[in-house]
Write an enzyme that holds these catalytic residues in place. Structure first.
Site, PDB file in Angstrom:
ATOM      1  N   ARG A  36      10.031 -50.771 -15.641  1.00  8.27           N
ATOM      2  CA  ARG A  36       9.100 -51.493 -16.564  1.00  8.27           C
ATOM      3  C   ARG A  36       9.152 -52.838 -16.921  1.00  8.27           C
ATOM      4  NH1 ARG A  36       7.584 -46.398 -20.937  1.00  8.27           N
ATOM      5  NH2 ARG A  36       5.859 -45.637 -19.626  1.00  8.27           N
ATOM      6  N   LYS A 197      -0.177 -26.694 -16.495  1.00  7.57           N
ATOM      7  CA  LYS A 197      -1.004 -25.664 -17.439  1.00  7.57           C
ATOM      8  C   LYS A 197      -2.665 -26.337 -17.388  1.00  7.57           C
ATOM      9  CE  LYS A 197       1.967 -23.709 -20.467  1.00  7.57           C
ATOM     10  NZ  LYS A 197       2.720 -23.850 -21.906  1.00  7.57           N
ATOM     11  N   GLY A 354       3.674 -38.559 -15.851  1.00  5.22           N
ATOM     12  CA  GLY A 354       5.438 -38.433 -15.680  1.00  5.22           C
ATOM     13  C   GLY A 354       5.969 -37.742 -14.262  1.00  5.22           C
ATOM     14  N   GLY A 377       1.258 -40.835 -20.881  1.00  4.79           N
ATOM     15  CA  GLY A 377       0.255 -40.494 -21.839  1.00  4.79           C
ATOM     16  C   GLY A 377      -1.156 -41.054 -21.934  1.00  4.79           C
TER      17      GLY A 377
HETATM   18  P1  ADP Z   1       2.462 -34.709 -14.805  1.00  7.43           P
HETATM   19  O1  ADP Z   1       3.570 -35.191 -15.605  1.00  7.43           O
HETATM   20  O2  ADP Z   1       2.384 -35.387 -13.653  1.00  7.43           O
HETATM   21  O3  ADP Z   1       1.215 -34.952 -15.644  1.00  7.43           O
HETATM   22  P2  ADP Z   1       2.629 -31.978 -15.292  1.00  7.43           P
HETATM   23  O4  ADP Z   1       3.399 -32.284 -16.290  1.00  7.43           O
HETATM   24  O5  ADP Z   1       1.202 -31.504 -16.006  1.00  7.43           O
HETATM   25  O6  ADP Z   1       2.578 -33.144 -14.423  1.00  7.43           O
HETATM   26  O7  ADP Z   1       3.031 -30.888 -14.357  1.00  7.43           O
HETATM   27  C1  ADP Z   1       4.408 -31.119 -13.740  1.00  7.43           C
HETATM   28  C2  ADP Z   1       4.956 -29.540 -13.650  1.00  7.43           C
HETATM   29  O8  ADP Z   1       4.176 -28.448 -13.103  1.00  7.43           O
HETATM   30  C3  ADP Z   1       6.301 -29.750 -12.848  1.00  7.43           C
HETATM   31  O9  ADP Z   1       7.363 -29.143 -13.823  1.00  7.43           O
HETATM   32  C4  ADP Z   1       6.161 -28.591 -11.976  1.00  7.43           C
HETATM   33  O10 ADP Z   1       7.463 -27.857 -11.631  1.00  7.43           O
HETATM   34  C5  ADP Z   1       4.925 -27.580 -12.508  1.00  7.43           C
HETATM   35  N1  ADP Z   1       4.341 -26.793 -11.358  1.00  7.43           N
HETATM   36  C6  ADP Z   1       3.560 -26.961 -10.373  1.00  7.43           C
HETATM   37  N2  ADP Z   1       3.084 -26.194  -9.742  1.00  7.43           N
HETATM   38  C7  ADP Z   1       3.853 -24.840 -10.200  1.00  7.43           C
HETATM   39  C8  ADP Z   1       3.946 -23.676  -9.617  1.00  7.43           C
HETATM   40  N3  ADP Z   1       3.147 -23.222  -8.764  1.00  7.43           N
HETATM   41  N4  ADP Z   1       4.533 -22.793 -10.605  1.00  7.43           N
HETATM   42  C9  ADP Z   1       5.623 -23.197 -11.624  1.00  7.43           C
HETATM   43  N5  ADP Z   1       5.408 -24.687 -11.926  1.00  7.43           N
HETATM   44  C10 ADP Z   1       4.760 -25.427 -11.377  1.00  7.43           C
END
Ligand code: ADP
Ligand code: MG
Length: 395
Positions: A36, A197, A354, A377
């Site tokens: 950063r 999710k 993230g 975010g």
């Molecule tokens: P970002 O931070 O890039 O926006 P998210 O926080 O939405 O991404 O998602 C990342 C999380 O999703 C990780 O912790 C990863 O382990 C989890 N994840 C992805 N696929 C699966 C899966 N099939 N089962 C359990 N967790 C998963």
């Protein structure tokens, strides 16, 4: 999104308040990643080189309106000095007499870092009195903290209405990359959305399905979409209360002419731990006791095969549980293919989030995509189609 840039702005001799994001990762009191600060340095070099007095302000973590010694920006001022290769002064407050006196001592070209803006409760409340205290320090305001632009705080939004306000070079680069990816993209444009999710990415999925031509859904959120279609997903992470929502998103996408792509195969395991026994199965053959922890190799081959037909790609969210080996395999493979297509010149690729950034780093492609946003975010809110108050205030 209209905003003013630094082009043609006369900053010589002027006091410039530069909102930066010095909220860098720290472990045991040590800064662990200078990205950063490095990304910020061109704006500071430019302003300082033109003879401005550069007054840098930033938040750091969540002191909640109180002075918390451990959350001081003094170490970031030192790190900035090292990155710039020059002396950077530090003021132990971001407003009031201490800050004003430090500013008065500045010469043209000097760089000063102010203490954590969140030591003051008025910052997060966007208190007009707090913003006007900040504005008193300078004649020009420059915001280079896209990553803080989704919050209307005194240092990101309030103060921008009290001084002539401009986007810094980092903010400008981020906005240009995002505009080219989604605002006015070269088509076909595809989005890959993964992660855990559906419920945390509802607005994002809705907005993307109205804007892109192809929406690829991976990660655990694909399980929810599959289950909503009646595909059994065994013991996989999924959200039973999101099935209606998932079906609505799919119907909305179809209506908007957006193709939704769900995984055709999966890597499953019976325990969620490092290096368990795994099986690769067709998506309609997930055993009752198994968990889908990554998309399968056929799915990855399918996606890689289609990359050549896309002109633009937006990516948020890993395809699998990439923190636990070997469930990073698909994400890493796709990341490398995206990097190769980008380098070959036929794909514009923009990614952020993230965990996504962590996964791209793991794949070794962080600097091989067109643009990787470190904004977290703010990047997600932008993908949701929201107007970011810190950006709107620069228009
Ligand atoms: P970002 O931070 O890039 O926006 P998210 O926080 O939405 O991404 O998602 C990342 C999380 O999703 C990780 O912790 C990863 O382990 C989890 N994840 C992805 N696929 C699966 C899966 N099939 N089962 C359990 N967790 C998963
Ligand atoms: Mg995350």
């Amino acid at each position: 999104m209209a905003y003013r840039t630094l082009d043609g702005v006369d900053v010589a001799g002027k006091r410039v308040l530069l909102r930066a994001d010095l909220n860098v990762p720290v472990r045991d009191g040590k800064i662990t990643d200078l990205t950063r600060i490095e990304r910020l340095s061109p704006t500071i070099r430019e302003l300082s080189g033109k003879g401005a007095r550069v007054i840098v302000s930033s938040h750091f973590e969540r002191p909640k309106g109180r002075r918390v010694r451990e959350l001081s920006l003094a170490p970031m001022a030192a790190a900035l000095g090292e990155v710039l290769g020059r002396r950077v002064r530090f003021a132990e407050d971001c407003v009031g007499v201490v800050a004003q006196q430090a500013v008065e001592r500045m010469q043209p070209g000097d760089v000063l870092v102010l203490e954590n803006t969140r030591y003051h409760p008025g910052e997060e409340r966007n208190d007009p009195a707090c913003a006007s205290e900040m504005a008193k320090l300078a004649e020009i305001y420059v915001n280079d903290a896209f990553s803080a632009a989704h919050r209307a705080h005194a240092s990101t939004e309030g103060v921008a209405h009290l001084l002539p306000a401009y986007a810094g070079r980092l903010m400008q680069a981020e906005l240009e990359a995002l505009e080219a990816a989604l605002g006015n993209p070269e088509r076909p444009v595809a989005a890959i959305v993964g992660g855990a999710k559906v419920s945390t990415k509802l607005e994002l999925l809705g907005n993307l399905s109205r804007k892109v031509d192809v929406l690829v859904i991976g990660g655990a959120m694909a399980n929810t979409f599959l289950a909503a279609q009646g595909v059994p997903v065994g013991k996989s992470l999924q959200e039973a209360d999101m099935h209606d929502t998932a079906r609505e998103i799919m119907a909305g996408a179809t209506q908007a002419g957006c193709e939704i792509v769900l995984p055709g195969d999966a890597v499953v395991a019976f325990e969620f731990k490092p290096n368990p026994p795994t099986q690769t199965v067709a998506i309609d053959a997930v055993p009752d006791e198994a968990m889908i922890l990554d998309v399968g190799p056929a799915t990855v081959r399918g996606l890689v095969g289609r990359l050549g037909s896309f002109k633009t790609l937006v990516w948020n969210g890993p395809l699998g549980a990439f923190e636990v080996p070997p469930f990073e395999v698909s994400t890493v493979a796709l990341a490398r293919a995206v990097a190769a297509s980008t380098e070959a010149g036929h794909l514009r690729s923009v990614a952020g989030g993230g965990d996504t950034v962590a996964a791209l780093r793991q794949a070794g492609v962080l600097d091989r995509l067109t643009y990787v946003s470190s904004a977290g975010g703010a990047f997600l809110e932008w993908l949701e189609g929201k107007t970011l108050p810190g950006v709107a205030a620069l228009g």
